[in-house]
Design a protein around this motif. Structure first.
Motif, mmCIF file in Angstrom:
data_model
loop_
_atom_site.group_PDB
_atom_site.id
_atom_site.type_symbol
_atom_site.label_atom_id
_atom_site.label_comp_id
_atom_site.label_asym_id
_atom_site.label_seq_id
_atom_site.Cartn_x
_atom_site.Cartn_y
_atom_site.Cartn_z
ATOM 1 N N GLU A 120 114.737 137.328 -52.849
ATOM 2 C CA GLU A 120 115.849 138.239 -53.091
ATOM 3 C C GLU A 120 115.825 138.806 -54.504
ATOM 4 N N GLU A 121 115.280 138.061 -55.476
ATOM 5 C CA GLU A 121 115.339 138.516 -56.849
ATOM 6 C C GLU A 121 114.062 139.208 -57.303
ATOM 7 N N ALA A 122 112.959 138.963 -56.605
ATOM 8 C CA ALA A 122 111.701 139.573 -57.023
ATOM 9 C C ALA A 122 111.718 141.065 -56.731
ATOM 10 N N GLU A 126 104.563 147.019 -53.940
ATOM 11 C CA GLU A 126 104.193 148.376 -53.557
ATOM 12 C C GLU A 126 103.590 148.380 -52.167
ATOM 13 N N GLU A 127 103.819 149.461 -51.440
ATOM 14 C CA GLU A 127 103.259 149.591 -50.108
ATOM 15 C C GLU A 127 101.751 149.804 -50.212
ATOM 16 N N LYS A 166 117.541 143.113 -47.470
ATOM 17 C CA LYS A 166 116.591 142.064 -47.818
ATOM 18 C C LYS A 166 115.453 141.957 -46.805
ATOM 19 N N TYR A 167 115.623 142.571 -45.622
ATOM 20 C CA TYR A 167 114.566 142.546 -44.619
ATOM 21 C C TYR A 167 113.680 143.793 -44.648
ATOM 22 N N ASP A 168 113.991 144.754 -45.504
ATOM 23 C CA ASP A 168 113.269 146.031 -45.497
ATOM 24 C C ASP A 168 111.761 145.851 -45.704
ATOM 25 N N GLY A 169 111.399 145.106 -46.752
ATOM 26 C CA GLY A 169 109.987 144.931 -47.067
ATOM 27 C C GLY A 169 109.231 144.232 -45.959
ATOM 28 N N ALA A 170 109.850 143.206 -45.372
ATOM 29 C CA ALA A 170 109.191 142.468 -44.298
ATOM 30 C C ALA A 170 109.013 143.346 -43.061
ATOM 31 N N TRP A 171 110.065 144.095 -42.716
ATOM 32 C CA TRP A 171 109.998 144.941 -41.516
ATOM 33 C C TRP A 171 108.899 145.993 -41.653
ATOM 34 N N ALA A 172 108.739 146.536 -42.830
ATOM 35 C CA ALA A 172 107.738 147.586 -43.036
ATOM 36 C C ALA A 172 106.318 147.085 -42.807
ATOM 37 N N LEU A 511 105.207 136.108 -49.173
ATOM 38 C CA LEU A 511 106.590 136.356 -49.577
ATOM 39 C C LEU A 511 107.134 137.654 -48.998
ATOM 40 N N GLN A 512 106.246 138.613 -48.737
ATOM 41 C CA GLN A 512 106.708 139.894 -48.210
ATOM 42 C C GLN A 512 107.337 139.754 -46.829
#
Length: 558
Positions: A120-122, A126-127, A166-172, A511-512
């Motif tokens: 949550e804090e990191a 980058e994509e 908080k799920y945006d990065g994982a979903w992508a 972590l992503q």
């Protein structure tokens, strides 16, 4: 076990688990240990290596540990197959499926909580470039998703579940197949949560489950014996959710995290060395020389792997208050310095930017009040000591990792200090450390100060571990969880100016996607003894005469 396995695998009897052990795990002593100790499926999956070691009386410890690992991996494969289609039966699992273990409970719990803080804090990574992303998808191990009757789920470009940021990065980073599976499983969890919410509301507003109190009006009988039968409907639904829908989601997500771990550059090196010993052995940096005048020789002994404790607190419970007249000089000095920092107008910015603590945590207000009133506890004093060390600890970690961070092979994620309330819970009479001796149990809190290192490759991890061990004295060997799903990390306690802190080693690609694991984990870790610990919902405990059905809400971001 036979050809068919249902998703209620966690309810396997001890005999059924023993049969599975005989079919898939070595040595045969594993099956004997399961029968002798009546270990059912849920118990075996929740066991950690310390639990297995306790069974090793008269047996070869290494063989028994290896056998239980193979058994849990076999159960994991069963789960992975079942997790894609809740409530159905499947044939013998595909041998190419990724083995999945379950999150270790109790001792692992707080360590995993640290992962949540890191994610949550990191800063968001980058994509990857489009071609690189396609290449990653082709190398990802296949995960079978059963046919879905709701064809609309196949269009997952617009997210139907897990919409919190908080799920945006994982979903992508999920493939279409993974998005379909996650969407389906989360929807099944959400459906069951609505049933529990309705049952909870019915319980709360039923007069038979209430009592009147002078101070708090109408109160719900959340744990009292007279309402035990009425609570059972809610608790049964919750247990079913934990064993079925949440477990299926946990397993499916664990397979996604496992795949991410296997994509970390240098993974082949890890598999060939398979959980090799990390860092110093017990006789290196975590040991000290001690001269024995009686023997006339120099022997080696391990220093205590616990926080130092001042004599005025020795032998007392964590909540015991010690007055100023009994404080040692160190306690007096520490409390004065900490109170001065907390009272400073710059405390908020200092806490957030340099000390990485939550300035609103009640433990810091307690430092100021305790110093003023001349009475404190071992927990408040220990946090005061850590407050004084926090800024320099995080700065020293940054310095130690400079050669890797400058090359962008590693990132330092400064996790917040453990919350005071959480520490009090763990050291209380019913906490993980509450029954340990000697008292106070605060001496066993070894992760108040914590920091995470996020690596781009296994090679960078190896170098980072070497740099940390060169700059800090290890408090015991690293805890290698790289092959424990869905952890895939390493934990290391280090001595820092007489106290103990924790450094976590993570991998960026893991972590992503790890935020996806937080949802099922928060469900499966929930206690089901009564409704007092039902933290999955916001609901009124008192003054029910002023509450309505709308006050009962699920807290999870589904």
């Amino acid at each position: 076990m036979g050809a068919a396995v249902s998703n209620s695998f966690v309810t396997l009897t001890a005999e059924e688990v023993a049969q599975l052990a005989e079919a898939r795990a070595r040595p045969t002593a594993v099956a004997k240990a399961i029968r002798d100790n009546e270990l059912d499926g849920a118990t075996v999956l929740a066991m950690d290596e310390d639990d297995v070691t306790d069974l090793a009386t008269g047996l070869d410890r290494k063989k028994l540990l290896g056998g239980f690992r193979e058994l849990k991996a076999a159960l994991g494969r069963e789960v992975a197959e079942v997790g894609t289609e809740v409530g159905t039966e499947v044939t013998e699992p595909d041998q190419t499926a990724q083995p999945v273990a379950v999150v270790a409970r109790q001792e692992e719990e707080e360590e995993y909580e640290g992962d949540v803080t890191v994610v949550e804090e990191a800063e968001a990574a980058e994509e990857p470039e489009e071609e690189e992303e396609k290449q990653q998808e082709t190398t990802r191990p296949a995960m079978r998703v059963e046919a879905i009757s709701d064809v609309s789920l196949l269009d997952c470009s617009s997210r139907e579940v897990l919409k919190a940021s908080k799920y945006d990065g994982a979903w992508a980073r999920l493939t279409l197949e993974e998005r379909v599976g996650v969407t389906k499983l989360v929807k099944s969890v959400a459906s069951r949560m609505r049933q529990i919410e309705d049952a909870l509301a019915s319980f709360l507003f039923d007069p038979k489950n209430q009592m009147k109190d002078e101070r708090h009006g109408v109160r719900a009988l959340l744990f009292q014996r007279e309402a035990a039968d009425a609570r059972e409907e809610v608790l049964t639904l919750l247990r079913d959710l934990q064993k079925n829908e949440a477990k299926a989601l946990e397993t499916f997500v664990a397979a996604i995290v496992d795949a991410a771990f296997q994509r970390v550059p240098g993974y082949d090196l890890v598999t060939t060395t398979r959980k090799k010993t990390l860092g110093p052995s017990g006789s290196q940096s975590s040991d000290c020389d001690v001269s024995s005048s009686d023997a006339g020789t120099t022997c080696r002994r391990r220093p205590k792997r616990e926080q130092p404790m001042e004599s005025c607190f020795e032998g007392f419970d964590v909540s015991h208050v010690v007055v100023r007249e009994l404080w040692t000089e160190r306690v007096k000095t520490t409390m004065e310095r900490a109170a001065k920092i907390v009272s400073s107008p710059d405390f908020h910015s200092l806490a957030v930017e340099r000390c990485f603590v939550d300035p609103s945590d009640a433990i810091f207000l307690a430092m100021k009040i305790d110093n003023r009133d001349g009475r404190t506890t071992s927990l408040t004093w220990l946090y005061a000591e850590h407050l004084l060390l926090s800024a320099s600890f995080h700065a020293d970690v940054e310095t130690a990792m400079e050669t890797l961070t400058s090359k962008k092979l590693c990132r330092v994620a400064h996790a917040r200090a453990k919350a005071g309330a959480r520490a009090k819970e763990k050291t209380g009479p019913n906490g993980d450390y509450g029954r340990r001796t000697p008292k106070p149990a605060t001496r066993f809190l070894k992760d108040i100060l914590r920091c995470s290192l996020v690596f781009e490759s296994h090679h960078a991890f190896e170098e980072g571990l070497r740099l940390i061990l060169a700059g800090f004295a290890a408090c015991g060997p690293p805890k290698d969880r790289r092959h424990l799903s869905p952890m895939h990390d390493v934990l290391l306690n280090v001595f820092y100016k007489d106290f103990i802190a924790e450094i976590q080693f993570h991998f960026a690609s893991v972590l992503q996607v790890k935020p996806l694991a937080h949802l099922p984990y928060s469900i499966t870790r929930t206690e089901t003894a009564n409704l007092l610990t039902l933290h999955l919902f916001d609901f009124p405990h008192v003054h029910l005469e002023h509450a309505t059905r709308n006050d009962v809400k699920c807290r999870l971001a589904l």
